[in-house]
Motif scaffolding. Sequence first.
Motif: not given
Length: 572
Positions: A71, A188-189, A192-193, A195-196, A229, A232, A318
């Motif tokens: 990240p 996937t990252l 996640k970004w 989502q945040t 994932s 998400l 992971n």
Amino acid sequence: MRLNYVLLAAIPLVCLQMVEAIASPLVCPEDTGCIRGILMPGYRIENFEAFMGIPFAMPPVGELRFSHPQPYPKWSGVLNATQHRDDCIQKNVLVPNSHISGVEDCLYLNVYRPKQNVDKLKELPVMVYIYGGGWFAGTHNPLLLGPEYFMDTEEVILVTISYRVGIFGFLSTNDSVVPGNFGMKDQTLALKWVQTNIGAFGGNPKRVTIFGQSAGGGSSHMHMLSKHSEGLFQGVIAISGLATMPLALQQDPLRVARETAKHCKVPNAENISSEELLQALRSQDSETLMAAVDKLKYWETYPVTLNCPVVENFDSPNAFLTEHPHDILAKGNYKPTRFMTGIVPDDGIVLSLPIWEFENLRNSFNKDFDHLLELAMQFPQSFNRSHVESSLKKIIDEYFEGKHELSKRGILDVYTDNTFAYPFYDVARTFVQTVDTHEYPLYLYNFNYKGPYSFSSVFSGNMPNLKYGVGHCDELMYLFRMPAIFPDFPKNSTEAKVSELMVKNFLDFAANRVSKLNPICTQADFENSDSKDRICDYLSYRNGPSNSYVIESDNKFNVHRMRIWDEILQNK
């Protein structure tokens, strides 16, 4: 495979005209830092806000090459997010005379949102687009993936993301040293970004739909099947691509890694350890690595996809996929979401057109027809020789009238069915058999509207007088504006109306998890129609009389040919 990513260096570009902003938009998510955007002109509306080049991962260079994405840390001050960043390094072999473009430092995303009533933006649905490109190329550059049609609705936040492709995204030693799937984990990252941070842009992180075309569709579908994932997103749209496509998984990634190292002149590449292999390949410059991959092709540019997702059936932190997608689907061992998927009638153009239209390739293929056809079908390695030979006979009898030579329709149809139509049919059948479609509806569509432009001109290098139907990628110009390739549709044209309707249908699904136009595909409907060259009802986009269009429910499908592929792939 997907060509919304046509190499920027291979075509003349138009300048992206930005609207001068009196007060540039500013967003300050708590977990990143402030982000300064820019106003961009809409297609029908005056303008909208764009935040481009937002980092979501550390640059995957040096010791982070061939590693899980990390990240991007929070920054202080204001990030100037007013320009699209360079694409991930790639070579698009589907474009004639392609060459290497892009950079390794490429993990950025773009966020587009409506300008009107920005202060009142709350809980808008979010759509995250994953580009295609066979997992070896791709772009989300707004010159080729313009957000204007979605922004014209003023009802959605659109996010487009990048991910590593080719050897940089999918090298694997088939063990925990280089587990692979780095490009999928980039995606996937990025999710996640979203989502945040998407709440700061006015988006609802609990109303996220992921969608993509070709390899992007396969990627979107894989995220539904991946526990990595899970949670998400709440909906998936897979456009002309699914996780079960024959080109979606590497069958022998360690061999590919060692052969690549051998062509990089790494000493004893066939026998060194995975750790030594990793360090040797990390030390190579990017051009050497990509040249080595080219040398692994068995015929011309084929196979077009060498490095792609893998099954991590070993001790892998992971892990993205630990079983083959076929097995995950059959067992129902995943958390389903509401699901929409569609195809075009001639998806196989992306692979068949060069073989048929370029005389040197057509002649070369015919000289070694049976062998090259076998390789082109990418049969599972588990097939014994007897089953391979019987499968080839079925294919040659059905698609080539028993002749051991190419025909335009034969090579187009066999690629269409093997790579796109059969996965579409089989995934739909398996989904309705294993998933509660009352809770998680399945919507199918077939896009058969033929407009004035086609990606067949791109795949052929602008050959004149090509006569093909609706081919791979042709629906994308109705979802995204592509000023670097095609002229804009006149605003009152039939094409503009088809675009509005298609975008609205996708947005209805994203916002409400239902489609007002699409009928729901159920197990009962599928089984009742299966024996009559029909499947369950799907939405059909097609041309109407006098330069009009028709949107209607249909259920016709060539189940006869799907049964041939059942015999080949299911009854091994």
